[in-house]
Design an enzyme around this catalytic site. Sequence first.
Site, PDB file in Angstrom:
ATOM      1  N   PHE A  10       0.842  -1.201   0.000  1.00 17.29           N
ATOM      2  CA  PHE A  10       0.000   0.000   0.000  1.00 17.29           C
ATOM      3  C   PHE A  10       0.870   1.241   0.000  1.00 17.29           C
ATOM      4  CE2 PHE A  10       0.744  -0.987   4.454  1.00 17.29           C
ATOM      5  CZ  PHE A  10       1.000   0.252   5.033  1.00 17.29           C
ATOM      6  N   CYS A  11       0.294   2.347  -0.475  1.00 15.20           N
ATOM      7  CA  CYS A  11       0.943   3.657  -0.394  1.00 15.20           C
ATOM      8  C   CYS A  11      -0.064   4.611   0.236  1.00 15.20           C
ATOM      9  CB  CYS A  11       1.451   4.122  -1.755  1.00 15.20           C
ATOM     10  SG  CYS A  11       0.199   4.214  -3.060  1.00 15.20           S
ATOM     11  N   TRP A  12      -0.051   5.879  -0.133  1.00  9.26           N
ATOM     12  CA  TRP A  12      -0.934   6.841   0.528  1.00  9.26           C
ATOM     13  C   TRP A  12      -2.392   6.666   0.091  1.00  9.26           C
ATOM     14  CZ3 TRP A  12      -2.751   9.319   4.214  1.00  9.26           C
ATOM     15  CH2 TRP A  12      -3.562  10.456   4.089  1.00  9.26           C
TER      16      TRP A  12
END
Length: 349
Positions: free
Chosen positions: A93-95
């Site tokens: 995941f990222c932002w």
Amino acid sequence: MFRDITLIDLLSSQENGPHTLVDVRSPSEFSEATIPGSINIPVFSDEERAEIGTLYKQVSKEAANERGLEIFAAKLPDFIRQFKTIEMPITVFCWRGGMRSKTAATVLDLMGIHANRLSGGIRTYRQWVVKELEKEDFPTELIVLNGYTGSGKTLLLQRLANEGYPVIDLEQLAGHRGSIFGQIGLEPNNQKKFDSLLVRQMQEVKDESVVFIEGESKRIGKVLVPSFLFDKKENGIHVFIHLPIEERVKNILLDYNPWDSKERFVEAFGLIKRRIHLPIAKEIEDSLNVGQFELAVKLLLEYYYDPRYEYSTSKRPHEYNFVIHAETIDDAYAQIVRLSKTFGKLITK
């Protein structure tokens, strides 16, 4: 091809067995807040992310994408090697579930490493945490450990947790001991990180009949305890622990280990020095400067922390359900364990 999963999918999969969460954001983003239990394998370093961001704003999106691809290609072998050490199911995941996590998942898939991608990224997790706290729903009864500074409340909570008793350790979640010296030797957490860790710990103990917690103030270092949990703590079952001052001094020295951070203790003492009668304040400062920490701590307890504690409790007095008089921390722990049988009976009445 990698699969996008929702946060609900992710939470369900974690309940069914081991699952590795990989935050592919930069180290500073990871340090600020992440999903508890995640590891950090960044697509870009902090400096690289700043460089790409500057290109995006000052040149063009295409220039930023080209530079990003160039940077990532150079570090791709090491990136893959780190993922190959992970044997469990993986979710990246990222932002916002954007390009960084998509790039990571795509490359991993090409290399034969299956990884899910969290749809909406950590932002959707943060929204879930906020909603969980807004529910103000924590039915479990709290057993609140109280006592003067140095009474070993944190040590007792840690021992209880190690022995399998349900515990919420607010100081541990805050990364702060709750005093003017409280962050020395620790890494204080911000509110976002504290909230995430708190929700996870509340989820872990929500089905217990009682949970042990320390009698903390509403603010611990940089963070605030949610009002509903603070109020529940105030109305919980309170245990007051009395230990001799010599034992309290030993507990503080064991916890803080001031010999490794003498300058920071002297600096922190400067923030409260004016609140202590001058001759005593000078004796404390001199003791800290020459490394006589046992004397300094004893004077701080007698002339600063104990009077402040007595004043604060007189403003909001508790009717303690139980009072423990112990000679040592081991003695206090044994008495709490014996009392634990009484707590359940008290709640069912």
